[in-house]
Scaffold this active site. Structure first.
Site, PDB file in Angstrom:
ATOM      1  N   SER A 142       0.613  -6.074 -13.174  1.00 59.79           N
ATOM      2  CA  SER A 142      -0.724  -5.660 -12.733  1.00 59.79           C
ATOM      3  C   SER A 142      -0.988  -4.276 -13.327  1.00 59.79           C
ATOM      4  O   SER A 142      -0.034  -3.582 -13.720  1.00 59.79           O
ATOM      5  CB  SER A 142      -0.718  -5.574 -11.201  1.00 59.79           C
ATOM      6  OG  SER A 142      -1.777  -4.782 -10.726  1.00 59.79           O
ATOM      7  N   TYR A 155       3.188  -3.011  -3.150  1.00 61.12           N
ATOM      8  CA  TYR A 155       2.807  -3.892  -4.274  1.00 61.12           C
ATOM      9  C   TYR A 155       2.934  -3.099  -5.583  1.00 61.12           C
ATOM     10  O   TYR A 155       3.508  -3.589  -6.559  1.00 61.12           O
ATOM     11  CB  TYR A 155       1.375  -4.378  -4.058  1.00 61.12           C
ATOM     12  CG  TYR A 155       0.796  -5.247  -5.154  1.00 61.12           C
ATOM     13  CD1 TYR A 155       1.044  -6.617  -5.179  1.00 61.12           C
ATOM     14  CD2 TYR A 155      -0.039  -4.716  -6.136  1.00 61.12           C
ATOM     15  CE1 TYR A 155       0.489  -7.428  -6.172  1.00 61.12           C
ATOM     16  CE2 TYR A 155      -0.599  -5.508  -7.120  1.00 61.12           C
ATOM     17  CZ  TYR A 155      -0.336  -6.868  -7.137  1.00 61.12           C
ATOM     18  OH  TYR A 155      -0.899  -7.671  -8.118  1.00 61.12           O
TER      19      TYR A 155
HETATM   20  N1  NAP Z   1      -5.997 -11.622  -8.561  1.00 62.22           N
HETATM   21  C1  NAP Z   1      -5.966 -10.430  -9.118  1.00 62.22           C
HETATM   22  O1  NAP Z   1      -6.963  -9.666  -9.092  1.00 62.22           O
HETATM   23  C2  NAP Z   1      -4.714  -9.961  -9.822  1.00 62.22           C
HETATM   24  C3  NAP Z   1      -4.755  -8.771 -10.562  1.00 62.22           C
HETATM   25  C4  NAP Z   1      -3.614  -8.332 -11.200  1.00 62.22           C
HETATM   26  C5  NAP Z   1      -2.449  -9.061 -11.147  1.00 62.22           C
HETATM   27  N2  NAP Z   1      -2.432 -10.228 -10.414  1.00 62.22           N
HETATM   28  C6  NAP Z   1      -1.167 -10.958 -10.371  1.00 62.22           C
HETATM   29  O2  NAP Z   1      -1.395 -12.299 -10.789  1.00 62.22           O
HETATM   30  C7  NAP Z   1      -0.448 -13.159 -10.152  1.00 62.22           C
HETATM   31  C8  NAP Z   1      -1.176 -14.308  -9.465  1.00 62.22           C
HETATM   32  O3  NAP Z   1      -1.987 -13.739  -8.439  1.00 62.22           O
HETATM   33  P1  NAP Z   1      -3.187 -14.511  -7.751  1.00 62.22           P
HETATM   34  O4  NAP Z   1      -4.305 -13.573  -7.687  1.00 62.22           O
HETATM   35  O5  NAP Z   1      -3.357 -15.836  -8.393  1.00 62.22           O
HETATM   36  O6  NAP Z   1      -2.593 -14.659  -6.278  1.00 62.22           O
HETATM   37  P2  NAP Z   1      -2.818 -15.801  -5.174  1.00 62.22           P
HETATM   38  O7  NAP Z   1      -4.081 -16.524  -5.392  1.00 62.22           O
HETATM   39  O8  NAP Z   1      -2.605 -15.140  -3.862  1.00 62.22           O
HETATM   40  O9  NAP Z   1      -1.619 -16.811  -5.486  1.00 62.22           O
HETATM   41  C9  NAP Z   1      -0.303 -16.401  -5.301  1.00 62.22           C
HETATM   42  C10 NAP Z   1       0.623 -17.561  -5.616  1.00 62.22           C
HETATM   43  O10 NAP Z   1       1.962 -17.148  -5.285  1.00 62.22           O
HETATM   44  C11 NAP Z   1       2.539 -18.091  -4.402  1.00 62.22           C
HETATM   45  N3  NAP Z   1       3.482 -17.440  -3.495  1.00 62.22           N
HETATM   46  C12 NAP Z   1       3.262 -16.392  -2.664  1.00 62.22           C
HETATM   47  N4  NAP Z   1       4.368 -16.134  -1.940  1.00 62.22           N
HETATM   48  C13 NAP Z   1       5.305 -17.031  -2.325  1.00 62.22           C
HETATM   49  C14 NAP Z   1       6.632 -17.302  -1.933  1.00 62.22           C
HETATM   50  N5  NAP Z   1       7.258 -16.560  -1.011  1.00 62.22           N
HETATM   51  N6  NAP Z   1       7.284 -18.330  -2.522  1.00 62.22           N
HETATM   52  C15 NAP Z   1       6.674 -19.098  -3.456  1.00 62.22           C
HETATM   53  N7  NAP Z   1       5.438 -18.885  -3.887  1.00 62.22           N
HETATM   54  C16 NAP Z   1       4.742 -17.881  -3.313  1.00 62.22           C
HETATM   55  C17 NAP Z   1       1.340 -18.686  -3.643  1.00 62.22           C
HETATM   56  O11 NAP Z   1       1.647 -19.983  -3.161  1.00 62.22           O
HETATM   57  P3  NAP Z   1       2.017 -20.333  -1.638  1.00 62.22           P
HETATM   58  O12 NAP Z   1       1.182 -19.481  -0.745  1.00 62.22           O
HETATM   59  O13 NAP Z   1       1.741 -21.794  -1.587  1.00 62.22           O
HETATM   60  O14 NAP Z   1       3.488 -20.029  -1.526  1.00 62.22           O
HETATM   61  C18 NAP Z   1       0.317 -18.782  -4.761  1.00 62.22           C
HETATM   62  O15 NAP Z   1       0.535 -19.955  -5.510  1.00 62.22           O
HETATM   63  C19 NAP Z   1       0.336 -12.291  -9.170  1.00 62.22           C
HETATM   64  O16 NAP Z   1       1.542 -11.881  -9.764  1.00 62.22           O
HETATM   65  C20 NAP Z   1      -0.569 -11.088  -8.969  1.00 62.22           C
HETATM   66  O17 NAP Z   1       0.138  -9.943  -8.591  1.00 62.22           O
HETATM   67  C21 NAP Z   1      -3.528 -10.702  -9.753  1.00 62.22           C
END
Ligand code: NAP
Length: 281
Positions: A142, A155
């Site tokens: 991130s 985080y």
């Molecule tokens: N969205 C943004 O603005 C943003 C910006 C910068 C970086 N990122 C990064 O991009 C990546 C994806 O983020 P996102 O925004 O798509 O997040 P999200 O929609 O909250 O999805 C997170 C994913 O991680 C899984 N997860 C969470 N805890 C887990 C656990 N204990 N075991 C297994 N799986 C787990 C969730 O599935 P379950 O709940 O089914 O377990 C879900 O599939 C992350 O690394 C995040 O830090 C996101």
């Protein structure tokens, strides 16, 4: 250029958000996706979408934050899918709080999910990759890995840790055939953990689309990029990288930029929304 077709890709966090889009895009490239996440239902939906376009996904419900159980999980993964060619450490959680208000359990959950699981999965898969003299580990970090985000300190710590650990092992693995990339996206507006809180990103901070993050991940694998910063468009990305470079000389200048952008206020708002969501559930 490395092709994805025929490869087996282990992707954490495949049930929703950016990970779900990543799973579909990777399967469209001809790779088999082994998707991990806690939600069986979420994984099943993604699997259906992949199969609808002729792709292949193996769904394995698992909680990656249970780090001591990951060696058993990897045995299950390998018996279901065979050797893993590419690991994508994407699963993450975010808990917004003033630092002193975090419980130890919350700190451990964020660090285990976002950092320790990525390190342990890589440690477990690396011997096979080294034996085959090929493999790729890709980490989704991130912009918070580059400059700490107030009220999201754990985080930020997890993502900075991910970036630096990856930077170190990439150098260790140089010449081994196993490559390591880290992608650092900015705020993503259409999918994922920011859009889920329905709180808008700060006006001048830049916002990306999930498809751009997915494209950056695929390009990073194919072209073996060490580190990719991604923020809205080429101009914003360059400006962001320039600001990070200046912040290396003056962290206080970076603090000022974050305040001016409204990052602390955003995370305080997200803290409010998140605690309301937790109370409702
Ligand atoms: N969205 C943004 O603005 C943003 C910006 C910068 C970086 N990122 C990064 O991009 C990546 C994806 O983020 P996102 O925004 O798509 O997040 P999200 O929609 O909250 O999805 C997170 C994913 O991680 C899984 N997860 C969470 N805890 C887990 C656990 N204990 N075991 C297994 N799986 C787990 C969730 O599935 P379950 O709940 O089914 O377990 C879900 O599939 C992350 O690394 C995040 O830090 C996101």
């Amino acid at each position: 250029m490395i092709a994805l077709a025929g490869k087996t890709v282990l992707l954490t966090g495949a049930s929703r958000g950016i990970g779900a889009s990543m799973a579909i895009a990777i399967a469209k490239e001809g790779a088999t996706v082994v998707g991990l996440s806690r939600s069986q239902q979420g994984l099943a939906q993604v699997q259906q979408q992949i199969e609808a376009v002729g792709g292949r996904m193996i769904a394995i419900p698992a909680d990656v934050s249970r780090v001591s159980e990951l060696s058993t999980l990897i045995k299950e993964v390998k018996s279901a899918a065979g050797p893993i060619d590419i690991l994508i450490n994407n699963a993450a959680i975010e808990i917004y709080r003033a630092f002193q208000n975090y419980s130890l359990d919350e700190i451990q959950r964020v660090l285990s999910t976002n950092l320790l699981a990525a390190i342990e999965l890589s440690r477990l898969l690396l011997p096979d990759m080294l034996a085959q003299q090929t493999g790729h580990i890709i980490n989704i970090a991130s912009l918070a890995a580059k400059k700490g985000h107030p009220y999201d300190s754990i985080y930020s710590a997890s993502k900075a840790g991910l970036l630096m650990w990856a930077d170190a092992i990439r150098q260790e693995l140089s010449g081994s055939g196993v490559t390591v990339s880290t992608v650092c996206p900015g705020y993503v507006k259409d999918q994922g953990l920011l859009s889920d809180t329905k709180v808008h990103a700060p006006r001048f901070a830049g916002v990306s689309m999930s498809k751009d993050v997915v494209a950056a991940v695929i390009k990073a694998i194919k072209t073996d990029r060490a580190e990719v910063v991604l923020n809205e468009n080429a101009y914003m990305t360059l400006l962001t990288q320039f600001l990070f470079a200046v912040e290396q000389f003056s962290p206080r200048f970076g603090d000022m930029v974050n305040r001016w952008l409204g990052v602390p206020q955003l995370n305080l708002k997200r803290a409010e929304v998140q605690s309301a969501m937790v109370q409702r559930s």
